[in-house]
Design a protein around this motif. Structure first.
Motif, short mmCIF file in Angstrom:
data_model
loop_
_atom_site.label_atom_id
_atom_site.label_comp_id
_atom_site.label_asym_id
_atom_site.label_seq_id
_atom_site.Cartn_x
_atom_site.Cartn_y
_atom_site.Cartn_z
N GLU A 43 0.86 -1.09 0.04
CA GLU A 43 -0.09 0.04 0.00
C GLU A 43 0.95 1.18 0.04
O GLU A 43 1.57 1.41 1.01
N ARG A 45 1.14 5.48 -1.17
CA ARG A 45 0.43 6.68 -1.60
C ARG A 45 1.49 7.82 -2.15
O ARG A 45 2.77 7.67 -1.67
N ASP A 46 0.91 8.67 -2.99
CA ASP A 46 1.74 9.79 -3.12
C ASP A 46 1.66 10.98 -2.30
O ASP A 46 0.93 11.23 -1.67
N TRP A 50 -1.11 12.81 0.23
CA TRP A 50 -1.57 12.04 1.39
C TRP A 50 -0.23 12.11 2.36
O TRP A 50 1.23 12.35 1.76
N THR A 52 1.09 10.32 6.43
CA THR A 52 0.89 9.38 7.49
C THR A 52 1.46 9.92 8.68
O THR A 52 2.26 10.71 8.71
N PRO A 101 -3.63 6.67 6.29
CA PRO A 101 -3.25 7.80 5.52
C PRO A 101 -4.15 8.91 5.55
O PRO A 101 -5.27 8.55 5.41
N PRO A 103 -5.56 12.39 4.05
CA PRO A 103 -5.41 13.38 2.94
C PRO A 103 -4.57 14.70 3.44
O PRO A 103 -5.15 15.19 4.51
N VAL A 339 0.39 1.70 5.40
CA VAL A 339 0.50 2.52 4.20
C VAL A 339 1.63 3.38 4.18
O VAL A 339 2.00 4.05 5.30
N ILE A 341 4.09 6.18 2.31
CA ILE A 341 4.01 7.23 1.52
C ILE A 341 5.37 7.22 0.65
O ILE A 341 6.43 7.08 1.11
N SER A 342 5.17 7.09 -0.64
CA SER A 342 6.31 7.02 -1.44
C SER A 342 7.53 7.61 -1.13
O SER A 342 7.23 9.03 -1.03
#
Length: 345
Positions: A43, A45-46, A50, A52, A101, A103, A339, A341-342
């Motif tokens: 999982e 996210r960009d 996003w 965390t 995550p 927003p 999750v 975050i990339s």
């Protein structure tokens, strides 16, 4: 992710058995589990959209909010939040708060909530009307506003609210200004794992009282708890501010459940005619998150979105009925997800 195997060790050491001395060890084991699971998760996210807790906070502060969430739950309930199996609604919410995550357009911001109403429902659902806002360096003034009942609130916290009847006297205005100054100086969520509140641009605002025009009938307060895209339970708040306050509860099909949730459930209350519409709106909004409490207010045929909450009561209150807690926990399948975050490990 691998299971939190250490959980079994801690479950045998509740507060009554001197378990509090194990809090630093629980935090250490959680952080090790978190690091390993985060590296393995699919999982991702960009970071532009996003964040965390782990991606947004430095390691020392992340550890502090883990301790605040876990320690607060343990001290309140006398047991550890179970991160191995869904054993309690509050425990799963603590885990979710630490992993979720969020927003960057933060839905917990009360001034942002209207943007999360799906397009197809915007003709029948809206937030309450905000008539004025103030930032930290601005002095609240009610000059020029129409007579009536309003609520003064902050956008970054819970329970920061003051009822205002206009026109008001100088003492009321002074109290309102003092409250706003205090609210906007408060780092809400600092003593819990509600880390996202600190990233909201703090403002105070004045909104019209939804009950100010009572021709359509009394206001109905619905709190839909949505887990994994399903209405897990509808918590109806009745008699707020009175001795008769209670929380009748209903399932996803709006069938009454004779169980106590976070407050006492005294009796079944009749549902308004557009309860189905409110349920569908809540489910659609909540489907964007693994867990979310969607607060809707019904006045006649009108539906208002109040706020989106991601850790009710800081996750520290137990569901009063074991049967209902078991039913809700069954909806935590899957459990809260790790999750990444990339670009962040």
């Amino acid at each position: 992710m691998r299971p939190f195997y250490e959980q079994y060790f801690y479950n045998r050491r509740p507060r009554k058995s001197g378990g509090e001395k194990f809090l630093p060890h629980f935090i250490n084991d959680f952080l090790a589990w978190h690091e390993e699971s985060l590296a393995e998760t699919d999982e991702v996210r960009d970071p532009e959209g996003w964040m965390t807790a782990c991606s947004q906070l430095d390691p020392k502060e992340f550890r502090r909010i883990v301790r605040a969430g876990v320690g607060g739950y343990f001290r309140k309930n006398g047991e550890w939040p179970d991160f191995c199996t869904p054993a309690s609604f509050g425990g799963m919410n603590i885990l979710h708060s630490l992993l979720m995550p969020m927003p960057r357009k933060i839905p917990a911001d009360k001034l942002m909530v209207g943007e999360y109403i799906p397009e197809r429902y915007r003709d029948c659902c809206r937030p309450a009307e905000v008539v004025r806002t103030w930032g930290p360096d601005e002095t609240p003034s009610f000059e020029g506003l129409a007579p009536g009942t309003y609520f003064l609130k902050s956008n970054h916290a819970s329970a920061q609210v003051m009822k205002i009847v206009l026109p008001c006297d100088e003492a009321t205005l002074a109290e309102a200004r003092e409250n706003v100054a205090t609210w906007l100086a408060t780092d809400y969520g600092k003593q819990s794992s509600q880390w996202w509140y600190r990233f909201i641009d703090r403002k105070a605002f004045l909104e019209r009282d939804l009950n100010d025009a009572k021709a359509e009938g009394p206001l109905t307060d619905f709190r839909f708890h949505v887990i994994n895209g399903k209405i897990s339970v509808l918590q109806m708040d009745v008699g707020h501010g009175t001795e008769d306050r209670h929380n009748p509860v209903y399932d996803q099909d709006l069938n009454y459940l004779p169980y106590n949730f976070l407050r006492q459930n005294l009796r079944e209350e009749p549902l308004p005619e557009n309860a189905d519409l409110a349920r569908d709106i809540a489910r659609t909004i909540g489907a964007g998150f693994q867990y979310c409490r969607v607060d809707l207010y019904l006045r006649g045929r009108e539906v208002f979105l109040g706020e989106l909450t991601f850790l009710p009561n800081a996750g520290r209150r137990h569901v009063r009925s074991p049967e209902l807690d078991e039913m809700i926990c069954a909806d935590w399948d899957p459990m809260p997800k790790f999750v990444r975050i990339s670009g962040n490990v």
